[in-house]
Design a protein around this motif. Sequence first.
Motif, PDB file in Angstrom:
ATOM      1  N   HIS A 288      16.600  -3.806  -1.132  1.00 55.76           N
ATOM      2  CA  HIS A 288      15.360  -4.083  -0.259  1.00 55.76           C
ATOM      3  C   HIS A 288      14.401  -3.417  -1.291  1.00 55.76           C
ATOM      4  CE1 HIS A 288      17.017  -5.785   3.422  1.00 55.76           C
ATOM      5  NE2 HIS A 288      17.695  -4.598   3.569  1.00 55.76           N
TER       6      HIS A 288
ATOM      7  N   SER B  65      10.535 -11.369   6.536  1.00 50.96           N
ATOM      8  CA  SER B  65      11.052  -9.935   6.886  1.00 50.96           C
ATOM      9  C   SER B  65       9.564  -9.113   6.653  1.00 50.96           C
ATOM     10  CB  SER B  65      11.954  -9.439   5.989  1.00 50.96           C
ATOM     11  OG  SER B  65      12.062  -8.189   6.011  1.00 50.96           O
TER      12      SER B  65
ATOM     13  N   MET C 109      10.010  -5.956   5.705  1.00 54.65           N
ATOM     14  CA  MET C 109      10.651  -5.059   4.802  1.00 54.65           C
ATOM     15  C   MET C 109       9.501  -4.484   3.971  1.00 54.65           C
ATOM     16  SD  MET C 109      13.598  -3.562   5.205  1.00 54.65           S
ATOM     17  CE  MET C 109      15.180  -3.889   6.071  1.00 54.65           C
TER      18      MET C 109
END
Length: 354
Positions: free
Chosen positions: A73, A193, A195
Motif C-alpha cells: 500500500h 480504494s 487507501m
Amino acid sequence: MSFVLPHIRSMPRYQTGMAPSPGDPAVKLNQNENPYPPSPRVREALLMADPAALRLYPGESVERLREGIAALHGTVPGQVFIGNGSSEVISLIMKVFVGTGGRVSVPDPTFGLYQTAAWAQGAEVCRISLNSRYGVDVEGLLTSGSKAVILVNPNAPTGLLMENGQVEQLVSGFPGLVVIDEAYMDFAPAGSSAMELVEKYANLIVLRTFSKSYSLSGARVGYCVAAPELTAALDKGKDIYNVNDLSARLALAALQDRDYLLETAGRIIRTREAYIRRFEAAGFSVLPSAANFLLCRVPEEGNAQEATRLYEGLAEQRVYVRYFDHPRLRDKLRITVGTEGEMERLWQVLESML
C-alpha cells in the motif's frame, strides 16, 4: 440471578450463514467466501512450516507480514495493524475509539457485525437508512453526531460501490473517526480504494481482510491502515499475540502472489457479470455489484414469501444462499459468486422452482 451484563444479555447474537458438515457436497454460496483455493504459495508455506516453531510465541512472522502489507500500500509498517481477522479489528475499533456510552453511525442495511461489536461494548448504534436506490446517505452520516461512522465499500449486502468523491466528502467533512471497510475492494474497479487518503486525513482507518480475495477465511487474518497514533492505540487494546505464527506465514505467502489474486478475482468478476445478465433475463432485479456477491430481488417485487420459498427450496437441495429478515431485504436473496459449476447447480435448482 444472572452473571451476564445486562447489555450482553439483551443483545442479539450475530448470525452467520448455514455451514455444511465437512465432506458434504453442498453448494455454499452464503458467506462470500472465495470459491477458489488460495495461491499455491500458501500450500508451499504450509508444507514448509516447522511444527517445532509452534512452541514459541509469534513475532517475526507477523512483523514480516506487516512489512509486506506496508509495501503493498506504499506506506510504513507503523501505519499497519494486523488482527485475528478483520472482525477483531472491528471489535477493537469499538473498544478503543467508541467505548461504553459512545455512539457510532452506520448505513442501514450494512455488515451486521458492526452493530454487534458496538453493542458488545455498550455503545449506541445510529442507523442511517440507504436511499431509494440503496446508496449511502452521506449527508445523513455527516450530520449524525456520532463519535465514528462506518462505511463498507463496496457495501454489504448490496455490493454497491461509492464514488471516490463521495468517500472523500465523508472523510473530510466528518469531525470524528471514519472507518472504511474494503473487504471486497479487490473485486471492484481499479482506483476505487481510499487507501491513498490515509496520508491526507488523520481521522481515517481503512480495513482489509485476507478472507475474500486471498481465499484465507480459515486463517483469520485482517488488517487496517491508518495514522500511527490510531494503529498504536489499537495495539494497546488488543490481546497479546493476537495473530498466530502459521496464519501470518500463510497470509504473507498469499500477499506475495498478486498474479494469482488478480487471476482468481478476474474469474469471479467474469462469472458475476454473466450471472447478473442471466438473473435479469429470468425476471430478477440485481443491484450492480462491485463485490463477489449479488443481491437479487425476486421476480415478484416486495414478495417476501417468494424470497423465503426460494431460499428454503434451495437449502433443501443443498444449495445455500443468504436471506436477511430486514425491511429493505425481505424480497431479496444474497448470492455469493461461486465457480462456474456451483453457479450452474444454483441455476438448475432455481429454474426448477420458478
